[in-house]
Design an enzyme around this catalytic site. Structure first.
Site, short mmCIF file in Angstrom:
data_model
loop_
_atom_site.label_atom_id
_atom_site.label_comp_id
_atom_site.label_asym_id
_atom_site.label_seq_id
_atom_site.Cartn_x
_atom_site.Cartn_y
_atom_site.Cartn_z
N CYS A 135 0.84 -1.19 0.00
CA CYS A 135 0.00 0.00 0.00
C CYS A 135 0.87 1.23 0.00
O CYS A 135 1.78 1.34 0.80
CB CYS A 135 -0.91 0.01 1.22
N GLY A 136 0.56 2.17 -0.88
CA GLY A 136 1.37 3.38 -0.95
C GLY A 136 0.75 4.57 -0.28
O GLY A 136 1.31 5.65 -0.32
#
Length: 282
Positions: free
Chosen positions: A124-125
């Site tokens: 997840c960014g």
């Protein structure tokens, strides 16, 4: 300091690997176990500390962490230029590793204003983003290079030979910097695809590589964050082994970035090629 200061293959310290006995389950005339030793990829908590203020903690492969710190700082907008980082030091601490950065006072003041709790994860960014309006940041414009099909295929064919951690473990991503003929110049690896790209961008920034003369190849999908990180660094072309997301294509169009994906031997998709690059292609 990473061993790769001139773009060659970086050293991979033993800390990046672990050995673990495993049961290899086999079925010939019936299921049975063969006990063997497997090589696993390490992931450790890495803190990024700016002027003695801890700002982000992420799980990462313990290699090329100075590159990771600088690349993350640039792609997240903490720094606008590499020279705004005055010093960078990797330290081993009780609970993991920490990279201490000394940055320009103006940048530190801006960081304090927008400081938020960030917890990086391998998939997840946007972890730690507090509000919806912060999720999709403005993307800078870039100039896409002329990139032909042969160059993409050349880089794809070379990638596996430049990924020693993946060869040993099968559990890490790679981000490669390739010249416009498709020859791989350097690769960074990490359990997290965002981390691998940040490591590569940090390495390019530290060596002041001319970004108009190459493109990035990643072993993962092309997500919004991967496109945004490339554009933030001034990189005009991104090729992914897996698919692109719809938002990644939209962002590539907004920035003018050339985006390709599903790169396989003899085949790849062009999701977006800017008009100028398309005219140069033909």
């Amino acid at each position: 300091m990473s061993a790769d200061r001139q773009g060659g293959t970086p050293s991979q310290p033993a800390a990046a690997l672990a050995r673990q006995p495993v049961e290899v389950r086999k079925s010939a005339t019936g299921w049975f176990a063969d006990i063997q030793e497997d090589t696993l990829a390490q992931e450790v908590p890495v803190a990024l500390v700016y002027n003695d203020i801890s700002h982000a903690v992420m799980m990462a492969s313990p290699t090329d962490l100075e590159d990771l710190a600088l690349g993350f700082s640039l792609t997240e907008g903490i720094l606008a230029h590499p020279h705004e980082c005055y010093d960078l030091e990797l330290r081993e601490e009780a609970q993991g590793l920490a990279v201490y950065l000394t940055i320009a006072s103006q940048r530190l003041a801006e960081l304090k204003q927008r400081r938020r709790s960030l917890t990086g994860r391998t998939g997840c960014g946007l972890c730690g983003t507090e509000a919806l309006e912060h999720a999709i940041r403005p993307i800078p414009a870039v100039t896409a290079p002329h990139l032909d099909d042969a160059a993409i295929q050349q880089a794809l064919g070379e990638l596996a030979d430049h990924q020693p951690l993946k060869a040993a473990t099968g559990a890490v991503h790679g981000a490669a910097w390739c010249d416009l003929h498709g020859r791989i110049q350097r690769v960074r690896e990490d359990v997290g695809r965002h981390n691998a790209l940040d490591k590569l961008i940090g390495s390019l920034a530290r060596d002041a590589v001319t970004l108009a003369e190459g493109f990035v190849l990643v072993s993962s999908r092309a997500s919004y964050e991967m496109v945004h990180k490339c554009a933030s660094a001034g990189i005009g072309a991104l090729v992914a082994v897996s698919a692109a997301t719809a938002l990644a294509v939209e962002q590539a169009r907004t920035s003018g970035l050339l985006l390709a994906g599903f790169a396989r031997p003899g085949r790849h998709l062009i999701y977006h090629r800017p008009v100028a690059a398309a005219m140069a292609q033909y």
